[in-house]
Design a protein around this motif. Sequence first.
Motif: not given
Length: 352
Positions: A74-88
């Motif tokens: 769950x922690x990894x998924x949350x961080x990946x979500x933030x990375x994707x949002x910031x990259x976009x």
Amino acid sequence: MIGWEDVYKVVVATVPLYVALMLGYGSVRWWKIFTPEQCGAINSLVCFFTLPLFTFEFTAHVDPFEWNYLFIGADVISKVIIVVVLALWAKCSSKGSYCWSITSFSLSTLTNSLVVGVPLMKAMYGQMGVDLVVQSSVVQAIIWLTILLFVLEFRRTGLDISSNTSDVTEPGKDLEGNNMDLASSSSPSYWSLMKAVSVKLGMNPNSYAVFIGIAWAFIANRWHLQMPSIMEGSILIMSKAGTGTAMFSMGIFMALQEKVVACGTSLTVFGMVLRFIAGPAAMAIGCIAVGLHGDVLRVAIIQAALPQSITSFIFAKEYGLHAEVLSTAVIFGMMVSLPVLIAYYAVLEFIN
């Protein structure tokens, strides 16, 4: 239910940090003990000695065979979500940038799990909460701080190479006056940049201390080994100073600024929103994705709302990227975190 005695334990854990902060601040602003150059050297001491040993020491004593891997997922998924949002955001928005994406990632994901998280989780959820917050701290050190270190080094190395290239090619001649091929000295290639970054990371103990620590944790728990006392003592003598010297360095940094809140009100509010709203929201999505429920779900969301990681400031200062924003996030985050976390605790009690 959390009581006044539990609140007091959290206060006891955090007040010494502010003592170290004020000593660092006073040593420059009031007593004029250190020059700006010496202040930079102190931050380097923290970055390259006390923090790596602190990271190794707490990582080496975990038991990775007892981890809750759904919680980590769950922690990894949350961080990946933030990375994707910031990259976009960096790619598609006119206000987005690579540098602010790095800082926003730190503000929304990197937490002070050990100093504040451990006593608070023990008060709220007992040993189970402590175990989970320690796991999140180790995963943060292994994955997310390592990635942060990589992108910071990548940025600085690219800037250094570009700066050196500009110095050589302006105004198109070398120091002896010979004409040069400007095409051959434009921006550095990706592979040459990666090679330079790899060499620098290989010389940075922060990039491998956590991996040595987790390797020892696997070996020690698999074969029931104890670290030799002479080695343990050698590590502890510096690692115990890790958090204190980091706060001392932050106090020094504050003293060198014109204002205590160096980044201004709007950026302070921005940092608090990322820290206490965006991070927990992303974690809630990650928890739903892996099916967490009950107290594990509550711990996951609350630990995502813990105050800002001190290490993130040390890295920002060492690599020259928005250190004023991170220092403000750490200082004000610790001040407002307790009522915010208790509010999360009260609200989440209504969730099954």
